[in-house]
Motif scaffolding. Structure first.
Motif, PDB file in Angstrom:
ATOM      1  N   THR A   1      42.231   9.257 -41.763  1.00  0.00           N
ATOM      2  CA  THR A   1      41.616   7.957 -41.499  1.00  0.00           C
ATOM      3  C   THR A   1      42.093   6.867 -42.457  1.00  0.00           C
ATOM      4  OG1 THR A   1      39.750   8.364 -42.993  1.00  0.00           O
ATOM      5  CG2 THR A   1      39.529   9.116 -40.705  1.00  0.00           C
TER       6      THR A   1
ATOM      7  N   GLN B   1      35.098  10.569 -31.439  1.00  0.00           N
ATOM      8  CA  GLN B   1      34.662   9.895 -32.658  1.00  0.00           C
ATOM      9  C   GLN B   1      35.202  10.627 -33.888  1.00  0.00           C
ATOM     10  OE1 GLN B   1      32.755   7.081 -32.825  1.00  0.00           O
ATOM     11  NE2 GLN B   1      32.888   7.057 -35.061  1.00  0.00           N
TER      12      GLN B   1
ATOM     13  N   PHE C   1      30.513   2.587 -47.675  1.00  0.00           N
ATOM     14  CA  PHE C   1      31.173   1.837 -46.598  1.00  0.00           C
ATOM     15  C   PHE C   1      30.080   1.375 -45.641  1.00  0.00           C
ATOM     16  CE2 PHE C   1      34.567   4.751 -48.012  1.00  0.00           C
ATOM     17  CZ  PHE C   1      35.496   3.796 -48.391  1.00  0.00           C
ATOM     18  N   HIS C   2      29.916   0.060 -45.569  1.00  0.00           N
ATOM     19  CA  HIS C   2      28.801  -0.519 -44.824  1.00  0.00           C
ATOM     20  C   HIS C   2      29.255  -0.957 -43.431  1.00  0.00           C
ATOM     21  CE1 HIS C   2      25.103  -2.631 -44.099  1.00  0.00           C
ATOM     22  NE2 HIS C   2      25.740  -3.777 -43.895  1.00  0.00           N
ATOM     23  N   ASP C   3      28.349  -0.759 -42.449  1.00  0.00           N
ATOM     24  CA  ASP C   3      28.558  -1.274 -41.092  1.00  0.00           C
ATOM     25  C   ASP C   3      29.839  -0.696 -40.489  1.00  0.00           C
ATOM     26  OD1 ASP C   3      28.123  -2.610 -38.794  1.00  0.00           O
ATOM     27  OD2 ASP C   3      28.551  -4.625 -39.578  1.00  0.00           O
ATOM     28  N   LEU C   4      29.813   0.600 -40.212  1.00  0.00           N
ATOM     29  CA  LEU C   4      30.989   1.295 -39.689  1.00  0.00           C
ATOM     30  C   LEU C   4      31.055   1.289 -38.164  1.00  0.00           C
ATOM     31  CD1 LEU C   4      31.017   4.371 -42.098  1.00  0.00           C
ATOM     32  CD2 LEU C   4      32.537   2.390 -42.135  1.00  0.00           C
ATOM     33  N   ASP C   5      30.031   0.767 -37.486  1.00  0.00           N
ATOM     34  CA  ASP C   5      30.044   0.739 -36.021  1.00  0.00           C
ATOM     35  C   ASP C   5      30.829  -0.467 -35.522  1.00  0.00           C
ATOM     36  OD1 ASP C   5      28.448   2.993 -35.783  1.00  0.00           O
ATOM     37  OD2 ASP C   5      26.607   1.803 -35.969  1.00  0.00           O
ATOM     38  N   ARG C   6      31.641  -0.221 -34.511  1.00  0.00           N
ATOM     39  CA  ARG C   6      32.356  -1.329 -33.870  1.00  0.00           C
ATOM     40  C   ARG C   6      31.513  -1.822 -32.703  1.00  0.00           C
ATOM     41  NH1 ARG C   6      38.293  -0.507 -32.287  1.00  0.00           N
ATOM     42  NH2 ARG C   6      38.099  -2.765 -32.234  1.00  0.00           N
TER      43      ARG C   6
ATOM     44  N   GLU D   1      34.894  10.963 -37.963  1.00  0.00           N
ATOM     45  CA  GLU D   1      33.944  10.668 -39.018  1.00  0.00           C
ATOM     46  C   GLU D   1      34.654  10.163 -40.266  1.00  0.00           C
ATOM     47  OE1 GLU D   1      31.339  13.831 -39.943  1.00  0.00           O
ATOM     48  OE2 GLU D   1      30.420  13.916 -37.955  1.00  0.00           O
ATOM     49  N   VAL D   2      34.042   9.184 -40.898  1.00  0.00           N
ATOM     50  CA  VAL D   2      34.527   8.698 -42.186  1.00  0.00           C
ATOM     51  C   VAL D   2      34.030   9.660 -43.261  1.00  0.00           C
ATOM     52  CG1 VAL D   2      34.352   6.837 -43.877  1.00  0.00           C
ATOM     53  CG2 VAL D   2      34.594   6.307 -41.449  1.00  0.00           C
TER      54      VAL D   2
ATOM     55  N   TYR E   1      40.689   6.327 -45.176  1.00  0.00           N
ATOM     56  CA  TYR E   1      39.548   5.941 -45.995  1.00  0.00           C
ATOM     57  C   TYR E   1      39.606   6.644 -47.358  1.00  0.00           C
ATOM     58  CZ  TYR E   1      36.735   3.287 -42.671  1.00  0.00           C
ATOM     59  OH  TYR E   1      36.259   2.312 -41.834  1.00  0.00           O
TER      60      TYR E   1
END
Length: 353
Positions: free
Chosen positions: A107, A4, A337-342, A6-7, A109
């Protein structure tokens, strides 16, 4: 499954924090900008052409995008978005405003949005200081430094030149606005080294009497047209880029920050290229001077024309962000940044994925 990543947290860095980090650190930032020039010259940066947004109904206004990428030990990607609306001056607010976005190289971002009018002015001033230090190496300390144009950029350039420790015997200033000229003169008197400051009535008088000429105007077309004004061979820090006529350029030893970038947008050197059909009048880049490959003569007018590279903004901006982080001055914007889970695809009515 891959590890994983991280953003990075996203922060908005206001001008007050930028000022706090940069204030009084002229020598440090000058060295930082010189290092960025060396990285650029060594091919460790990406600096695409700047993009100009212009307006038919507001011909004097423009907004410029400067994307860039810096490698080396402190890599960063990003973009500066800077506007120039000269009519702002008529309403008592600064001509330029800007933001700088920093992107994480791992990333992509964005992790910071910084107020960047200060960063832009500082990197311009530090660029002028790097050039003055390198190009003035074989020249005596200036007897008079003249400022043509007396706005924010001139103020920052002065603070960075003063930090080089080669104070002139005196200063001269000229501006189309007498009010601005006297205001800047007062600033030099209250913050300077005690050297006399003269407000002059004409650009010609300033140029003819100054050993170092700082062009920091908002001129859109050349107005210093007579090479005889430069017969004493001053060092000209041409940071506003459009003051010098073609005859002056062709009569001078010309150093630029980046050849491809500066030969555009009707800069003075761009107009010289259009007139001559070539680039032979350009003698080299600041990187050439820094590495010793190019020596500036003492018996010719030397002109430094920096278009302004996005890699310099990113270098200074990354430095500001890092120092602000070390000092506990950053305030992340939670949930930017909203909803970062895939998520997996939803189940169908039959239960199959």
């Amino acid at each position: 499954m891959s590890e994983q990543t991280e953003v990075p947290p996203f922060c908005v860095v206001p001008g007050s924090t930028v000022h706090e980090v940069l204030d009084g650190r002229q020598t440090e930032i000058t060295d930082l900008v010189e290092a960025a020039y060396r990285l650029h010259g060594e091919g460790h940066t990406i600096n695409p052409p700047s993009y100009f947004l212009r307006f038919p109904d507001r011909p004097t206004a423009r907004i410029i995008a400067l994307p860039a990428s810096v490698g080396g030990g402190r890599p960063v990607d990003g973009i500066k978005w800077i506007s120039s609306f000269p009519s702002n001056l008529d309403h008592g607010i600064p001509r330029a405003s800007a933001v700088l976005i920093l992107n994480d190289p791992a990333t992509g971002y964005p992790y910071a949005c910084l107020e960047s009018s200060i960063i832009s002015a500082v990197r311009t001033a530090a660029s002028a200081a790097v050039a003055a230090r390198a190009l003035g190496e074989n020249r005596p300390a200036p007897g008079r430094v003249g400022y043509l144009g007396t706005g924010l950029i001139a103020r920052h350039v002065h603070s960075y030149l003063a930090a080089l420790g080669r104070a002139p015997r005196e200063y001269a200033v000229h501006d189309l606005s007498t009010e601005y000229a006297h205001g800047f003169a007062d600033h030099l008197r209250t913050t300077g080294d005690g050297s006399p400051v003269h407000v002059l009535d004409s650009a010609e008088e300033l140029v003819r009497s100054s050993d170092v000429v700082v062009c920091a105007t908002t001129a859109s077309t050349p107005h210093l047209l007579d090479p005889s004004w430069f017969a004493h061979h001053p060092l000209v820090l041409h940071v506003s880029l459009r003051d010098l006529g073609t005859d002056v350029i062709l009569d001078s030893f010309n150093v630029v920050d980046d050849v491809e970038h500066v030969l555009k947008a009707d800069t003075s050197v761009h107009l010289a290229e259009q007139r001559t059909g070539g680039r032979d009048f350009l003698d080299g880049t600041l990187y050439d001077v820094l590495t010793g490959a190019l020596k500036a003569p003492a018996d010719r007018t030397v002109v430094f024309s920096p278009f302004g590279l996005g890699v310099l903004d990113l270098t200074v901006g990354e430095h500001v962000h890092a120092r602000a982080q070390e000092g506990g001055l950053l305030r992340p914007v939670d949930g930017f940044f909203h909803d970062l889970d895939r998520h997996s695809a939803p189940r169908s009515k039959g239960g199959r994925r």
